[in-house]
Design a protein around this motif. Structure first.
Motif: not given
Length: 453
Positions: A236, A239, A248, A260
């Motif tokens: 991801i 963020v 997550i 992430c």
């Protein structure tokens, strides 16, 4: 006693500690690491004394060609000045996205003779019927694939439909590459922006108000569930909110292979900066409330965030300021590849929020590990001799007019930073000496991804 091509001395930032020591470099590789600065002999010696010698920093989120005026040559120069020894260029190029192996190979050829530092390339897929290009691009050297749940442009930066996402995730498993996502819920955002504009609510803060946290978390939650059922390696990007990190972490505990990143602006800016600076502080997702920023630091300090990136988006100032009187008319994104390291060294290491070892993990070791980049990310034997040297006793003043990018703006203009990048070294060769670029374009190399043939 062996004599090396180069011996580098200083406060070496290793994976678990900092030592005052020396490294022996041969043919662009680290061949010995010693805790005794005087143990190694070299044809050339660089003694950085008490400056930190970090493993070369890696920025995995850069947009060279979202603004074609920028290009990889300029970005590569800015990277070297900013202490970034390897960067990943995103696939949303103008005019054509990198969604076909022929376009990918053409871009690789285009890099030749233009690079100061090393570069990896992302691939993407077309909105429909594009998944057949994943394996060919992986074999051609794509480091990973970037997709979006939000539609910036139906051709260049499309929202990928859910069935195509699931199919893409399954195919990426075959080449063991990571599926990365811009995760925002476009249905909610588009409706809110439409309502705001109809009511003439076009002030800077409206950018955040029309992209509330739920627009990020709901998109991420869907992707996490897709990754759960497909077994995909998910990443991801950018963020902006701590709730996203909590989701997550929850799915990680269920066995989902998810990583992430956050960006420097989500740690160093908040919505009050957007209110004060308008388009200069506009990016997607938007900056958040001060308490959210504080909680993002808590997540970072507790090792719940894997990577920090710049999301370098080099719009010209006049393009950004088209939204001076209507925030929705300003393109989203900030220049950052030149500022990522110095800003976070000041705001993280010098502020006592991150140790040098944590800093190296977030900006070098973990990026290389997450995306399986061989030979990068550590000060260790047989790794590339990529180093970023920072003197914590010197100061830097950010002058936006002197930024190397064609984007001559930053919300951090005139900020005084503790620490100065005094040298950037790529594969044993100094590319930036703290004042000037000292190699020709063409020294940097294209680094193929782990599935390349």
């Amino acid at each position: 006693m062996q004599s090396f091509d180069l011996v580098v001395k200083g406060n070496l930032v290793l994976t678990d500690k900092v030592i005052h020591g020396a490294m022996g470099i041969q043919n662009g590789k680290i061949k010995q690491v010693s805790s005794n600065p005087d143990e190694l002999n070299g044809k050339r010696v660089k003694d950085f004394q008490n400056a930190y010698v970090f493993p070369g920093f890696i920025d995995t989120h850069v947009h060279c060609y979202s603004n074609p005026d920028e290009g990889v040559a300029t970005t590569s120069e800015a990277a070297a000045i900013g202490g970034v020894t390897t960067f990943f260029d995103m696939p949303y190029d103008r005019p054509d996205p990198i969604n076909h192996v022929a376009i990918f190979e053409k871009k690789v050829q285009h890099l030749e003779g233009k690079l100061i530092v090393d570069v990896c390339l992302w691939g993407t897929i077309a909105k429909e019927n594009g998944t057949d290009q994943i394996i060919p691009m992986a074999k051609a050297g794509a480091v990973a694939f970037k997709l979006s749940t939000f539609e910036t442009d139906p051709y260049r930066f499309p929202r990928i439909p859910d069935p195509e996402i699931i199919k893409a995730m399954s195919i990426m498993n075959q080449v063991h590459l990571r599926a990365a996502f811009h995760s925002e819920n476009g249905e909610i955002i588009d409706k809110m922006i439409d309502e705001y504009q109809k009511q003439d609510q076009v002030y800077p803060r409206a950018h955040m108000e029309t992209r509330p946290p739920v627009t990020e978390t709901s998109a991420i939650l869907k992707l996490l569930e897709f990754a759960y059922w497909t077994g995909a390696k998910l990443h991801i990007v950018h963020v902006s909110h701590p709730r996203s990190i909590e989701l997550i972490q929850w799915f990680k505990k269920q066995g989902v292979h998810v990583t992430c990143e956050t960006c420097y602006h989500y740690l160093l800016l908040d919505v009050h900066d957007l209110e004060e600076q308008g388009p200069r502080a506009k990016m997607n997702p938007p900056v958040r409330e001060p308490e959210d920023v504080q909680n993002m630091w808590c997540k970072l300090e507790s090792n719940q965030i894997d990577i920090i990136t710049s999301d370098h988006a080099p719009w010209r100032l006049e393009q950004k300021m088209e939204g001076k009187n209507n925030i929705f008319k300003s393109p989203s994104g900030l220049p950052g590849i030149e500022l990522l390291v110095p800003l976070l060294f000041d705001g993280g290491v010098m502020a006592g929020k991150l140790t040098p070892v944590q800093f190296a993990r977030l900006l070098s070791t973990y990026p290389a590990e997450v995306f399986q980049v061989p030979g990068k990310g550590k000060i260790a034997v047989d790794y590339d001799a990529d180093f970023t040297v920072i003197d914590p006793t010197q100061e830097t003043i950010i002058d936006e007019t002197q930024l190397h990018s064609q984007a001559k703006f930053t919300p951090f203009n005139q900020k005084i930073l503790r620490g100065k990048i005094v040298e950037t070294i790529v594969r044993g060769t100094t590319v930036y000496d703290g004042a000037h670029l000292v190699v020709a374009h063409g020294y940097g190399k294209f680094v193929p991804g782990s599935a390349a043939e």
